[in-house]
Design an enzyme around this catalytic site. Structure first.
Site, short mmCIF file in Angstrom:
data_model
loop_
_atom_site.label_atom_id
_atom_site.label_comp_id
_atom_site.label_asym_id
_atom_site.label_seq_id
_atom_site.Cartn_x
_atom_site.Cartn_y
_atom_site.Cartn_z
N LYS A 174 -11.80 19.40 -9.95
CA LYS A 174 -12.38 20.51 -10.71
C LYS A 174 -11.90 21.85 -10.15
O LYS A 174 -11.46 22.71 -10.91
CB LYS A 174 -13.90 20.41 -10.64
CG LYS A 174 -14.61 21.15 -11.74
CD LYS A 174 -16.11 20.91 -11.68
CE LYS A 174 -16.49 19.52 -12.10
NZ LYS A 174 -17.84 19.13 -11.68
N ARG A 177 -21.28 23.29 -8.17
CA ARG A 177 -20.73 22.12 -8.86
C ARG A 177 -19.95 21.22 -7.90
O ARG A 177 -19.18 21.71 -7.09
CB ARG A 177 -19.79 22.56 -9.98
CG ARG A 177 -20.29 23.74 -10.77
CD ARG A 177 -19.25 24.30 -11.72
NE ARG A 177 -18.86 23.36 -12.75
CZ ARG A 177 -17.87 23.59 -13.60
NH1 ARG A 177 -17.16 24.71 -13.53
NH2 ARG A 177 -17.56 22.69 -14.52
N GLY A 211 -20.07 12.63 -14.26
CA GLY A 211 -21.52 12.47 -14.17
C GLY A 211 -22.02 11.76 -12.93
O GLY A 211 -23.18 11.44 -12.81
N MET A 213 -21.84 12.84 -9.69
CA MET A 213 -22.44 13.66 -8.65
C MET A 213 -23.16 14.83 -9.29
O MET A 213 -23.20 14.95 -10.50
CB MET A 213 -21.36 14.09 -7.68
CG MET A 213 -20.93 12.90 -6.84
SD MET A 213 -19.70 13.33 -5.66
CE MET A 213 -18.44 13.90 -6.72
N ARG A 231 -9.42 18.73 -17.41
CA ARG A 231 -8.91 17.59 -16.64
C ARG A 231 -8.23 16.64 -17.61
O ARG A 231 -8.45 16.73 -18.83
CB ARG A 231 -10.04 16.86 -15.92
CG ARG A 231 -11.06 16.28 -16.87
CD ARG A 231 -12.18 15.56 -16.13
NE ARG A 231 -13.24 15.18 -17.06
CZ ARG A 231 -14.54 15.26 -16.80
NH1 ARG A 231 -14.96 15.72 -15.65
NH2 ARG A 231 -15.43 14.88 -17.68
N ARG A 283 1.69 -27.14 -17.41
CA ARG A 283 0.92 -28.13 -16.64
C ARG A 283 0.79 -29.40 -17.47
O ARG A 283 0.07 -29.42 -18.46
CB ARG A 283 -0.47 -27.60 -16.35
CG ARG A 283 -0.53 -26.25 -15.67
CD ARG A 283 -2.00 -25.83 -15.66
NE ARG A 283 -2.22 -24.59 -14.96
CZ ARG A 283 -2.29 -23.41 -15.57
NH1 ARG A 283 -2.14 -23.33 -16.88
NH2 ARG A 283 -2.53 -22.32 -14.87
N GLU A 335 3.01 -23.66 -2.23
CA GLU A 335 1.57 -23.38 -2.29
C GLU A 335 0.86 -23.83 -1.02
O GLU A 335 -0.36 -23.84 -0.97
CB GLU A 335 0.96 -24.02 -3.54
CG GLU A 335 1.32 -25.48 -3.73
CD GLU A 335 0.95 -26.02 -5.11
OE1 GLU A 335 0.03 -25.47 -5.73
OE2 GLU A 335 1.58 -27.00 -5.55
N SER A 383 8.61 -21.78 -7.01
CA SER A 383 7.62 -21.02 -7.77
C SER A 383 6.38 -20.93 -6.89
O SER A 383 5.84 -21.95 -6.48
CB SER A 383 7.30 -21.73 -9.08
OG SER A 383 6.26 -21.04 -9.74
N GLY A 409 2.86 -20.83 -6.07
CA GLY A 409 1.55 -21.12 -6.70
C GLY A 409 0.51 -20.36 -5.91
O GLY A 409 -0.08 -20.88 -4.97
N THR A 410 0.31 -19.12 -6.28
CA THR A 410 -0.46 -18.24 -5.40
C THR A 410 -1.96 -18.54 -5.40
O THR A 410 -2.66 -18.09 -4.50
CB THR A 410 -0.22 -16.76 -5.76
OG1 THR A 410 -0.40 -16.60 -7.16
CG2 THR A 410 1.16 -16.34 -5.35
N TYR A 439 11.00 -13.51 -11.27
CA TYR A 439 10.11 -13.45 -12.44
C TYR A 439 8.65 -13.64 -12.04
O TYR A 439 8.35 -14.08 -10.94
CB TYR A 439 10.50 -14.51 -13.48
CG TYR A 439 10.22 -15.94 -13.04
CD1 TYR A 439 8.97 -16.51 -13.26
CD2 TYR A 439 11.19 -16.70 -12.41
CE1 TYR A 439 8.69 -17.80 -12.84
CE2 TYR A 439 10.93 -17.99 -11.99
CZ TYR A 439 9.67 -18.54 -12.20
OH TYR A 439 9.40 -19.81 -11.79
#
Ligand code: ADP
Ligand code: MG
Ligand code: MG
Length: 876
Positions: A26, A96, A105, A107, A340, A562, A746, A765, A767-768, A852
């Site tokens: 602000k 302010r 809104g 604070m 803003r 899968r 994995e 690949s 597998g996270t 990828y």
């Protein structure tokens, strides 16, 4: 100590220092507007650094701030020719808050500070407007008491409401000077009773009290929740702006308003805003009086309307973005109070970004960075089915687009509680306030009875990308009995309704939805994104329907198909069960032979849609017991069909039971124990390709993926199996087929031994999901019980199942990538799993130089845009 106070108007020797980090959003923008020569009431900013000192120094305002503030007040006095606390011509100020990023809104702001029993008389005499002076005083007492003295605002509101009832009036504006005089006395009594002290008459005490309260509001409960939801660091702190008051409530040539330089809902380039004549501050957004459309100002205040239009243009040229502004008109003079970058819907964000490129305000790279990928979700998800039958029970303002259905709830807490039970809700409120923020987050959609297009509910919902219908005056909410009425309908808590935030309609029950149509602007942004991104985007898909959606959204291959999902089909599950229950290899082979044609046809369908693109097929992964019947009745059915005894099946189920299936007999371990299963799957893949070749369908690049590998020996054995099967099928059909064999990484051991494993793999690949589980040793299914505590205690910044834990799991990925490529330069690397569609994780994948990402079909566009942003951010 460094400089802690900065003046807006760059008069005298003050530097024109301007940084959001120091001044807060602000303050920085007030300085900017003053620099542009726009009419900004004079004032100064106490920096965010001061807030830091405040919290370090046992919550006292540093001395230096006190002395310098006094000096700055003198300067304001000089400019305005008024005096703080004067009995003739008193200066009033607003105090302010203003953090680095806007927290609308969240604070507290206090207006009309400097009024007491004596200065209020001076204000009355000077303006010859007693009503205005008393109205300002009572507002100040109310705000100061709630913000600084901690008295609940309803004590005051109740007094006003009761008074209006006895007087028989509806609007606050109908109350006269005498009425306010009486109410002010009542207010003071409340304060005396609650605080055991009189309302402070000393204006300096008022000022320091207010500044301190703004600092303290940084740590209010609602501000903390807002920061948590929006990932804003707790240590930033807020700045405080002290500014000369201008008055929108001095009569009918005064007004206050909020406006957007473009339509924040559609993005259209048109004036958009609301204002109220003879009103102050928050009246417009509070929703207590229904504001007028800004366009009507062309008639009521034509000169100011033209001036505003000019300022909109100036601000857009300066900030090169859509602005959200707040202004006040005092006796026909316009004052700018805030600007803003405005919050907007995903649809608007895209249109504004594309339009601004056309208008040569920004480049297409900037346009890409302007759209928050996460918000695309709202555009891609289904909209209301036009043809479906709808029972419309009410309508309101189309405050935030999208359709949502859910159970009606009347409180934020209830919405939160139901979310934990995975239930969809629509939060229905007379109007919302910042206390409702978690409930709004938990609900699928928001419906309010009061408030305009710029009300709290509307702004917050647009920011969250949640459907919202606001200001539906037809509905009468009865909180006590937990119901609302509209015409003859009575909707109780728990009843299901549907809202359409695009049209403002409220409907009974759950209305079916359809695929949305994608705008030209959307395609434009996507084509720009594709132009810059380096990461390819694939999809996780195993059904023709999903594959088709993903292709339409621009998927460049399948990163995870899968195969077990294909086993659950009603017609085949029995053969799957027969295979699992077989006692001999021959029996098992017989069952598998029945499954083969099904699998082959599945692959043909998918290969057709993917038309020459790569398709990664993961061989069977889950433990076998997952496919077996669970209830006694199901066991009976299977027993009958397979001509086995109930007990035989039961004992096999007990035999297959595992203490910890996540770490059990699954993945490549199945392939080692039952090679015939993997062999059948490979035959199905290669036969499907042979069939495609016969039908002259462009051949996809099959990538056969072996799950849960932790040692080189596993993949060596299983790769042999794949190669042998491929050779047989090629011989049988006398064709040549190109294919790749690779593995999922994995398990931490696989990441570490990546060099050995890469000898037998053409691709990795990541597998996270499993890699995160196994790295932390946290099972995802059980983590719900404590993940919140971990985030609360800042042990986790973010849920590691949502965004990749870069320092742990990410490090393992980097190690595997590096060691794998050391062995095989051409090794292809990607990730599949939830993280593949998460913008923060995609940014990591770009940094880790993967080839990828693969994500669910609806997240493909999100991933395309995120990949472009990741690349552009890296280059910056
Ligand atoms: P928020 O961050 O919640 O928007 P603001 O500090 O912008 O809070 O203040 C809320 C409202 O108070 C403004 O929109 C404006 O209408 C009014 N206001 C603030 N400062 C002044 C001022 N100096 N003169 C007149 N009105 C003011
Ligand atoms: Mg506000
Ligand atoms: Mg504001």
């Amino acid at each position: 100590m460094e400089k802690l106070i900065f003046r807006f108007n760059n008069q005298g020797s003050q530097s024109s220092f301007n940084s959001k980090n120091v001044l807060g959003g602000k303050g920085a923008n007030l300085v900017q507007m003053a620099k542009l020569g726009l009419p900004v009431p004079p004032g100064f900013t106490i920096s965010t650094k001061a807030c830091e000192y405040f919290y370090k120094g046992s919550k006292r305002i540093p001395k230096k701030i006190v002395t310098e503030s006094k000096k700055e007040i003198k300067i304001i006095e000089k400019i305005t020719k008024k005096k703080f606390g004067d009995y003739q011509n008193p200066l009033l100020v607003s105090v302010r808050s203003g953090a680095r990023v806007s927290m609308p809104g969240m604070m507290d702001t206090i207006l009309n500070l400097g009024l007491n029993d004596k200065t209020v008389i001076a204000l009355k005499n000077k303006t010859s407007n007693g009503r205005f002076a008393k109205d300002s005083y009572r507002r100040f007492i109310q705000m100061y008491s709630t913000v600084v003295l901690g008295i609940k605002s309803y004590f005051f509101e109740e007094l006003i409401e009761n008074y209006k009832l006895t007087k028989g009036v509806i609007q606050d504006t109908e109350l006269e000077e005498d009425d306010w005089d009486g109410l002010i006395e009542n207010f003071k009594e409340v304060i005396k009773e609650k605080t055991k002290k009189k309302f402070p008459q000393d204006i300096n005490e008022q000022l320091w009290g207010a500044i301190k309260a703004v600092f303290l509001s940084w740590n209010s409960k609602r501000a903390k929740i807002y920061r948590k939801i929006n990932h804003i660091p707790d240590h930033w702190g807020t700045a405080v702006n002290v500014q000369a008051m201008v008055f929108g409530n001095m009569g009918n040539d005064c007004a206050t308003g909020v406006a957007f330089t473009r339509n924040p809902s559609t993005g259209k380039k048109e004036l958009f805003g609301e204002y109220l004549i003879n009103a102050q501050g928050e009246d417009v957004v509070a929703g207590t009086r229904t504001p007028k459309n800004l366009l009507s100002m062309n008639k009521s205040m034509p000169k100011i309307f033209q001036q505003l239009k000019k300022i909109f243009k100036q601000l857009e040229n300066k900030y090169k973005d859509m602005q959200d502004i707040e202004f006040t008109i005092e006796n026909n003079k316009l004052w700018m109070l805030q600007t803003r970058s405005g919050k907007r819907t995903a649809k608007a964000a895209i249109k504004i970004a594309v339009d601004m490129v056309k208008e040569k305000l920004i480049s297409n790279k900037e346009a890409i960075l302007r759209v928050n990928p996460n918000t695309l979700d709202t555009l891609l998800h289904p909209a209301l089915d036009e043809k479906a039958e709808k029972k419309i029970i009410a309508s309101g303002l189309p405050a935030s687009p999208g359709a949502a259905s859910g159970k009606v709830t009347f409180s934020a807490d209830e919405a939160e509680r139901l979310k934990e039970q995975m239930q969809d809700t629509i939060l229905v409120r007379i109007e919302t306030s910042p206390e409702d923020i978690n409930g709004m987050h938990a609900a699928k959609g928001i419906l309010t009875a009061r408030g305009g297009m710029t009300s709290h509910a509307a702004v917050v919902a647009r920011g969250m990308g949640k459907p919202c219908v606001s200001g539906s005056s037809e509905i009468k909410i009865d909180y006590e009995n937990k119901l609302f009425k509209s015409d003859d309908h009575e909707i109780k808590e728990g009843d299901v309704i549907t809202i359409d935030g695009g049209s403002g309609k409220v409907m009974l029950g759950k209305v079916p939805t359809v695929k949305p149509d994608i705008s030209e602007d959307f395609s434009k942004i996507m084509s720009w994104a594709d132009q810059y991104r380096k990461l390819k985007v694939r999809t996780n898909s195993e059904t023709p329907a999903d594959t088709k959606i993903a292709r339409d959204f621009g998927a460049e291959g399948i990163g995870l198909c899968r195969t077990e999902h294909m086993f659950f089909d009603e017609k085949r599950i029995i053969s799957v069960r027969q295979m699992i229950l077989s006692k001999t290899l021959d029996d098992r082979k017989e069952a598998l032979a029945k499954l083969l044609p099904y699998q082959r046809n599945d692959f043909i369908e998918i290969f057709k849609i993917m038309n020459g693109l790569p398709v990664t097929v993961r061989l069977l992964d889950p433990p076998l017991h997952e496919f077996l019947p669970k209830t006694d009745k199901d066991i009976d059915d299977v027993a009958k069909e397979l001509n086995m005894s109930h007990n035989d099946i039961k004992s096999r189920i007990i035999e297959l039971h595992e203490q910890n299936p996540m770490l059990g007999h699954r993945g490549c371990r199945l392939g080692i124990s039952f090679p015939e299963i993997y062999q059948m799957q490979c035959e199905a893949i290669f036969e499907a390709l042979a069939e495609c070749k016969k039908k002259k369908i462009k051949l996809v690049m099959p990538e056969i993926m072996i799950p849960l590998v932790s040692t080189a020996a596993e993949i060596q054995i299983l790769r042999n199996l794949v190669d042998k099967t491929a050779e047989e099928i090629q011989k049988k059909h006398s064709i040549k087929i190109k294919y790749h064999v690779g593995t999922m990484i994995e398990l931490p051991r696989a990441a570490i031994r990546a060099k050995d494993i890469a000898k037998y793999a053409d691709f990795f690949s990541f597998g996270t999901n499993d890699l995160t589980q196994t790295t932390f040793g946290i099972s995802r299914d059980d983590s719900g019980k404590f993940l919140n505590d971990y985030v609360e205690n800042k042990i986790f910044n973010k849920d590691p199942f949502v965004s990749i834990d870069e320092r742990g799991v990410g490090e393992l990925i980097k190690i595997a990538a590096e060691r794998g490529r050391l062995e095989k330069k051409s090794l292809k690397l990607g990730i599949c799993g939830e993280h593949g569609g998460d913008p923060a994780s995609i940014e990591f994948c770009e940094k880790a130089k993967l080839n990828y990402v693969s994500c669910s079909p609806y997240r493909v566009p999100i991933a395309r845009l995120s990949a472009a942003q990741a690349y552009l951010k890296k280059k910056k």
